[in-house]
Design an enzyme around this catalytic site. Structure first.
Site, PDB file in Angstrom:
ATOM      1  N   ILE A  23      35.528  34.381  42.521  1.00 14.34           N
ATOM      2  CA  ILE A  23      36.064  34.103  41.264  1.00 14.34           C
ATOM      3  C   ILE A  23      37.451  34.014  41.417  1.00 14.34           C
ATOM      4  CG2 ILE A  23      36.532  35.338  39.100  1.00 14.34           C
ATOM      5  CD1 ILE A  23      33.740  36.664  39.027  1.00 14.34           C
ATOM      6  N   GLU A  25      41.285  35.975  43.535  1.00 13.67           N
ATOM      7  CA  GLU A  25      41.725  36.871  44.403  1.00 13.67           C
ATOM      8  C   GLU A  25      43.199  37.249  43.940  1.00 13.67           C
ATOM      9  OE1 GLU A  25      42.801  37.669  49.319  1.00 13.67           O
ATOM     10  OE2 GLU A  25      42.275  35.813  48.627  1.00 13.67           O
ATOM     11  N   GLY A  26      43.305  38.700  43.741  1.00  6.91           N
ATOM     12  CA  GLY A  26      44.534  39.445  43.422  1.00  6.91           C
ATOM     13  C   GLY A  26      45.382  39.898  44.318  1.00  6.91           C
ATOM     14  N   THR A  27      46.008  40.815  43.971  1.00  5.41           N
ATOM     15  CA  THR A  27      47.184  41.566  44.702  1.00  5.41           C
ATOM     16  C   THR A  27      46.190  42.577  45.593  1.00  5.41           C
ATOM     17  OG1 THR A  27      49.070  41.397  43.432  1.00  5.41           O
ATOM     18  CG2 THR A  27      49.088  43.217  44.927  1.00  5.41           C
ATOM     19  N   TYR A  28      45.193  43.354  44.771  1.00  5.37           N
ATOM     20  CA  TYR A  28      44.450  44.270  45.215  1.00  5.37           C
ATOM     21  C   TYR A  28      43.209  44.146  45.661  1.00  5.37           C
ATOM     22  CZ  TYR A  28      48.447  46.305  42.836  1.00  5.37           C
ATOM     23  OH  TYR A  28      49.634  46.475  42.444  1.00  5.37           O
ATOM     24  N   GLY A  29      42.561  43.029  45.735  1.00  4.76           N
ATOM     25  CA  GLY A  29      41.200  42.421  46.255  1.00  4.76           C
ATOM     26  C   GLY A  29      40.710  41.273  45.704  1.00  4.76           C
ATOM     27  N   VAL A  31      37.559  39.028  44.097  1.00  7.18           N
ATOM     28  CA  VAL A  31      36.648  39.344  43.158  1.00  7.18           C
ATOM     29  C   VAL A  31      35.425  38.124  43.080  1.00  7.18           C
ATOM     30  CG1 VAL A  31      36.030  39.724  40.760  1.00  7.18           C
ATOM     31  CG2 VAL A  31      38.387  40.074  41.653  1.00  7.18           C
ATOM     32  N   ASP A 141      50.431  46.938  33.587  1.00  2.00           N
ATOM     33  CA  ASP A 141      50.363  45.521  33.968  1.00  2.00           C
ATOM     34  C   ASP A 141      49.725  44.656  32.898  1.00  2.00           C
ATOM     35  OD1 ASP A 141      51.111  43.540  35.656  1.00  2.00           O
ATOM     36  OD2 ASP A 141      49.558  43.851  36.907  1.00  2.00           O
TER      37      ASP A 141
END
Length: 332
Positions: A23, A25-29, A31, A141
């Site tokens: 789906i 990709e963000g700063t923390y992982g 998805v 955030d």
């Protein structure tokens, strides 16, 4: 391996889920969209980004897990469980699945949301955030990409990697939170003592974005963001913001060249006799109460829900009738 928060109850394996597609990709992982093999139910599977953290499990993931396990509200994304992979560095959060995020919808829409749709989205957002604040949780955030929308039009606040519990009296926190365009002026001015008002500023920016179909304050850096805020709302001072002169950055930034601001002008369309507001006066009033310089005077989520904006016509649209698109998170 046991669950990070419960040593008495072992985590299930990630093999209980079939990964369907990536789906985001963000700063923390990262998805993924995944299916529970036993039930067939679709979930969002978030792989925790461990990186090279020598201290073990990252604090951002711990905060997200503890926050999501502690709240239960239809407008906050639900964490089902924590599962593990074949090695100890592969940990996943299994979360409620939603077909869209608000940012992607705004980018794809050809027709703006109607007044009743905006009212429904804002009502849902404020209900979710009021629940967080009632449980002493700052999100820190809030932005369109962190607001999910299901195919049934239900809005859900997500991504709690920066969330923190707060108390009374307030503790000092880092000011480097909240994505720049949604960051409250007290954070930009270097304050480390802040509370729920930082979330309310972000909500005010989101509200304006829903009406304008573009971000309200698009700064290119912290100083430019402050300049755009001052241009729109006028120069900050002790008169409108008690304690302003004591903020860490108050002597480093000059606002002398800014006048009274032109916030409301951004919401007019047309010229001459056809000039009219894009939204109601009550909507503008609610936005302004969220976007006050002084965080002590900024409206709370609970009070915002009681604002006359929500009782005037048109009524908030039933979530199931809000315009949406086919699932944009489904793989091809």
């Amino acid at each position: 391996m046991s669950c990070p928060l419960d040593k008495e109850r072992p985590c299930r394996s990630v093999e209980c889920y079939e990964r369907l597609n990536f789906i985001d990709e963000g700063t923390y992982g990262r998805v993924f969209r995944a299916r529970d093999i036993q039930t067939g139910q679709i979930y969002a599977l978030k792989q925790v980004k461990l990186g090279n953290d020598r201290d073990g499990f990252p604090v951002t993931a711990l905060r997200e897990i503890s926050t999501l396990f502690s709240v239960n509200h239809p407008n906050v994304v639900r964490l089902r469980e924590v599962v593990v992979g074949s090695t100890t560095d592969k940990i996943y959060l299994v979360m409620e699945y939603a077909e869209h995020d608000l940012l992607s919808l705004l980018e794809r829409m050809k027709c703006p949301y109607s007044a009743s749709e905006i009212k429904s989205l804002m009502q849902q957002l404020l209900r979710g955030v009021a629940h967080l604040h009632d449980n002493w949780i700052l999100h820190r955030d809030l932005k369109p990409s962190n607001l999910l929308l299901t195919g049934q039009g239900v809005l859900k606040v997500c991504d709690f990697g920066l969330a923190r519990n707060y108390g009374d009296p307030l503790s000092k926190y880092t000011q480097g939170v909240v994505t720049l365009w949604y960051r409250a002026p007290e954070l930009l001015m270097g304050s480390t003592l802040y509370s729920t008002a930082v979330d309310m500023w972000a909500i005010g920016c989101i509200f304006a974005e829903l009406v304008l179909m573009r971000p309200l304050l698009q700064g290119k850096g912290e100083l430019d963001q402050l300049a755009k805020i001052a241009s729109m709302f006028g120069a900050p001072s002790e008169k409108c913001w008690g304690g302003f002169s004591k903020l860490p950055n108050s002597r480093r930034v000059s606002f002398r060249s800014y006048g009274e601001g032109n916030f409301i002008e951004h919401f007019y369309e047309g010229t001459g006799c056809t000039r009219r507001l894009r939204t109601s006066k009550n909507a503008i009033d609610l936005m302004q109460s969220m976007l006050l310089y002084d965080p002590e005077k900024r409206i709370s989520a609970a009070d915002a829900l009681r604002h006359p904006y929500f009782s005037e016509r048109p009524s908030p649209k039933d979530p199931s009738l809000i315009q949406t698109f086919p699932d944009d998170r489904r793989g091809t």
